[in-house]
Motif scaffolding. Structure first.
Motif, PDB file in Angstrom:
ATOM      1  N   PRO A  86       0.825  -1.214   0.000  1.00  0.00           N
ATOM      2  CA  PRO A  86       0.000   0.000   0.000  1.00  0.00           C
ATOM      3  C   PRO A  86       0.855   1.258   0.000  1.00  0.00           C
ATOM      4  O   PRO A  86       1.922   1.297   0.622  1.00  0.00           O
ATOM      5  CB  PRO A  86      -0.807  -0.129   1.294  1.00  0.00           C
ATOM      6  N   ARG A  87       0.359   2.284  -0.678  1.00  0.00           N
ATOM      7  CA  ARG A  87       1.117   3.528  -0.785  1.00  0.00           C
ATOM      8  C   ARG A  87       1.443   4.103   0.591  1.00  0.00           C
ATOM      9  O   ARG A  87       2.549   4.612   0.821  1.00  0.00           O
ATOM     10  CB  ARG A  87       0.324   4.548  -1.615  1.00  0.00           C
ATOM     11  N   ARG A  88       0.498   4.059   1.521  1.00  0.00           N
ATOM     12  CA  ARG A  88       0.717   4.648   2.837  1.00  0.00           C
ATOM     13  C   ARG A  88       1.928   4.017   3.533  1.00  0.00           C
ATOM     14  O   ARG A  88       2.746   4.720   4.129  1.00  0.00           O
ATOM     15  CB  ARG A  88      -0.533   4.470   3.694  1.00  0.00           C
ATOM     16  N   ILE A  89       2.031   2.692   3.452  1.00  0.00           N
ATOM     17  CA  ILE A  89       3.140   1.994   4.101  1.00  0.00           C
ATOM     18  C   ILE A  89       4.447   2.310   3.391  1.00  0.00           C
ATOM     19  O   ILE A  89       5.475   2.575   4.024  1.00  0.00           O
ATOM     20  CB  ILE A  89       2.881   0.481   4.124  1.00  0.00           C
ATOM     21  N   ARG A  90       4.430   2.298   2.069  1.00  0.00           N
ATOM     22  CA  ARG A  90       5.632   2.605   1.304  1.00  0.00           C
ATOM     23  C   ARG A  90       6.110   4.023   1.586  1.00  0.00           C
ATOM     24  O   ARG A  90       7.305   4.277   1.753  1.00  0.00           O
ATOM     25  CB  ARG A  90       5.346   2.429  -0.190  1.00  0.00           C
ATOM     26  N   GLU A  91       5.169   4.945   1.690  1.00  0.00           N
ATOM     27  CA  GLU A  91       5.538   6.338   1.960  1.00  0.00           C
ATOM     28  C   GLU A  91       6.157   6.478   3.345  1.00  0.00           C
ATOM     29  O   GLU A  91       7.121   7.236   3.536  1.00  0.00           O
ATOM     30  CB  GLU A  91       4.306   7.230   1.831  1.00  0.00           C
ATOM     31  N   GLN A  92       5.621   5.743   4.330  1.00  0.00           N
ATOM     32  CA  GLN A  92       6.205   5.801   5.671  1.00  0.00           C
ATOM     33  C   GLN A  92       7.626   5.236   5.672  1.00  0.00           C
ATOM     34  O   GLN A  92       8.496   5.727   6.401  1.00  0.00           O
ATOM     35  CB  GLN A  92       5.323   5.041   6.659  1.00  0.00           C
ATOM     36  N   GLN A  93       7.876   4.226   4.869  1.00  0.00           N
ATOM     37  CA  GLN A  93       9.222   3.685   4.754  1.00  0.00           C
ATOM     38  C   GLN A  93      10.172   4.739   4.201  1.00  0.00           C
ATOM     39  O   GLN A  93      11.319   4.872   4.659  1.00  0.00           O
ATOM     40  CB  GLN A  93       9.233   2.454   3.851  1.00  0.00           C
ATOM     41  N   MET A  94       9.713   5.490   3.220  1.00  0.00           N
ATOM     42  CA  MET A  94      10.531   6.549   2.645  1.00  0.00           C
ATOM     43  C   MET A  94      10.808   7.644   3.676  1.00  0.00           C
ATOM     44  O   MET A  94      11.931   8.154   3.783  1.00  0.00           O
ATOM     45  CB  MET A  94       9.834   7.151   1.421  1.00  0.00           C
ATOM     46  N   LEU A  95       9.784   7.999   4.447  1.00  0.00           N
ATOM     47  CA  LEU A  95       9.961   9.017   5.475  1.00  0.00           C
ATOM     48  C   LEU A  95      10.909   8.526   6.568  1.00  0.00           C
ATOM     49  O   LEU A  95      11.745   9.300   7.063  1.00  0.00           O
ATOM     50  CB  LEU A  95       8.613   9.416   6.070  1.00  0.00           C
ATOM     51  N   ALA A 113      22.455  15.459   2.394  1.00  0.00           N
ATOM     52  CA  ALA A 113      21.649  14.264   2.118  1.00  0.00           C
ATOM     53  C   ALA A 113      21.243  14.230   0.648  1.00  0.00           C
ATOM     54  O   ALA A 113      20.918  15.258   0.054  1.00  0.00           O
ATOM     55  CB  ALA A 113      20.406  14.266   2.998  1.00  0.00           C
ATOM     56  N   SER A 114      21.257  13.065   0.072  1.00  0.00           N
ATOM     57  CA  SER A 114      20.869  12.917  -1.331  1.00  0.00           C
ATOM     58  C   SER A 114      19.655  12.006  -1.450  1.00  0.00           C
ATOM     59  O   SER A 114      19.434  11.119  -0.618  1.00  0.00           O
ATOM     60  CB  SER A 114      22.024  12.335  -2.152  1.00  0.00           C
ATOM     61  N   MET A 115      18.896  12.247  -2.496  1.00  0.00           N
ATOM     62  CA  MET A 115      17.729  11.403  -2.744  1.00  0.00           C
ATOM     63  C   MET A 115      18.157   9.982  -3.079  1.00  0.00           C
ATOM     64  O   MET A 115      17.415   9.029  -2.814  1.00  0.00           O
ATOM     65  CB  MET A 115      16.898  12.008  -3.867  1.00  0.00           C
ATOM     66  N   ASP A 116      19.342   9.810  -3.650  1.00  0.00           N
ATOM     67  CA  ASP A 116      19.847   8.464  -3.931  1.00  0.00           C
ATOM     68  C   ASP A 116      20.034   7.684  -2.630  1.00  0.00           C
ATOM     69  O   ASP A 116      19.657   6.506  -2.548  1.00  0.00           O
ATOM     70  CB  ASP A 116      21.182   8.555  -4.678  1.00  0.00           C
ATOM     71  N   LEU A 119      18.239   3.498   1.134  1.00  0.00           N
ATOM     72  CA  LEU A 119      17.919   3.073   2.497  1.00  0.00           C
ATOM     73  C   LEU A 119      16.474   2.599   2.612  1.00  0.00           C
ATOM     74  O   LEU A 119      16.169   1.673   3.363  1.00  0.00           O
ATOM     75  CB  LEU A 119      18.170   4.233   3.463  1.00  0.00           C
ATOM     76  N   ALA A 120      15.580   3.215   1.842  1.00  0.00           N
ATOM     77  CA  ALA A 120      14.166   2.825   1.867  1.00  0.00           C
ATOM     78  C   ALA A 120      13.903   1.569   1.053  1.00  0.00           C
ATOM     79  O   ALA A 120      12.819   0.978   1.159  1.00  0.00           O
ATOM     80  CB  ALA A 120      13.296   3.967   1.346  1.00  0.00           C
ATOM     81  N   GLY A 121      14.864   1.179   0.228  1.00  0.00           N
ATOM     82  CA  GLY A 121      14.683  -0.007  -0.596  1.00  0.00           C
ATOM     83  C   GLY A 121      13.776   0.218  -1.792  1.00  0.00           C
ATOM     84  O   GLY A 121      13.082  -0.709  -2.231  1.00  0.00           O
ATOM     85  N   VAL A 122      13.795   1.462  -2.322  1.00  0.00           N
ATOM     86  CA  VAL A 122      12.971   1.793  -3.482  1.00  0.00           C
ATOM     87  C   VAL A 122      13.834   2.531  -4.496  1.00  0.00           C
ATOM     88  O   VAL A 122      14.980   2.880  -4.226  1.00  0.00           O
ATOM     89  CB  VAL A 122      11.760   2.679  -3.089  1.00  0.00           C
TER      90      VAL A 122
END
Length: 207
Positions: A2-11, A26-29, A34-37
């Protein structure tokens, strides 16, 4: 996923990266790895590095504010309200050190619009402390000599002390939120008790 869970992983990944590398470095890479995406997915969800940083600040500020408010019983005695609020504050900071760095160090250092997010959280906590001190003054039967600007000034000083003490506690392995809160209560409430009993400190006369 789910998008909500994926977004929390990114945060989650972004908070760690911003706290340890700093916003500028900090870089987006790094965050994507680290988020695995993939990095394009981070941009798809959160648009830009600035938007991602703002989302991190809002999430961490909301979590800290909710932790403090949830711990306080408005019907409790003022000293207990302050104790519970401080204990919740220091416990949350101890359990989320990267989030605290993002809020207290990175958000303020980057200026607007990020600093405004931190200021809003700080203002809310200061209002809570001001209300607790004002309630304690009323219960103690204080007259107008302890009101208005003086209560607000004491509240601002207490919030500033809490912020400083949070940094000190973070450098001491094993220091608990309860211990840190007790340290500040020992320092602050004793002085407030004297103040509300009319026992004010007087500066020495000028030579």
């Amino acid at each position: 996923m789910p998008r909500r869970i994926r977004e929390q992983q990114m945060l989650d990944a972004a908070v760690v990266t911003f706290a340890r590398r700093g916003y500028r470095a900090a870089s987006m890479d790094e965050i994507a790895e680290l988020a695995g995406v993939s990095k394009p997915l981070v941009y798809l969800y959160l648009e830009s590095k600035e938007a991602l940083f703002s989302a991190c600040i809002r999430r961490e500020a909301t979590a800290l504010g909710e932790a403090v408010r949830a711990a306080v019983d408005p019907a409790a005695a003022p000293d207990r309200q302050l104790w519970c609020g401080l204990r919740a504050f220091f416990t949350h900071v101890a359990e989320h050190p990267d989030g605290w760095v993002v809020l207290h160090e990175q958000a303020r250092a980057q200026g607007e619009p990020f600093a405004a997010e931190w200021s809003a959280l700080r203002d809310g906590i200061t209002e809570f402390v001001t209300a607790a001190i004002a309630a304690a003054a009323r219960e103690a039967g204080c007259g107008p000599e302890l009101a208005g600007d003086e209560v607000a000034g004491v509240a601002h000083a207490l919030v500033g002390a809490a912020e400083s003490l949070a940094g000190w506690a973070g450098s001491r392995p094993g220091q608990t939120g309860r211990e840190t809160a007790a340290t500040l209560m020992d320092f602050a409430w004793s002085g407030l008790d004297n103040l509300m009993r009319g026992r004010r400190w007087q500066p020495p006369p000028n030579p």
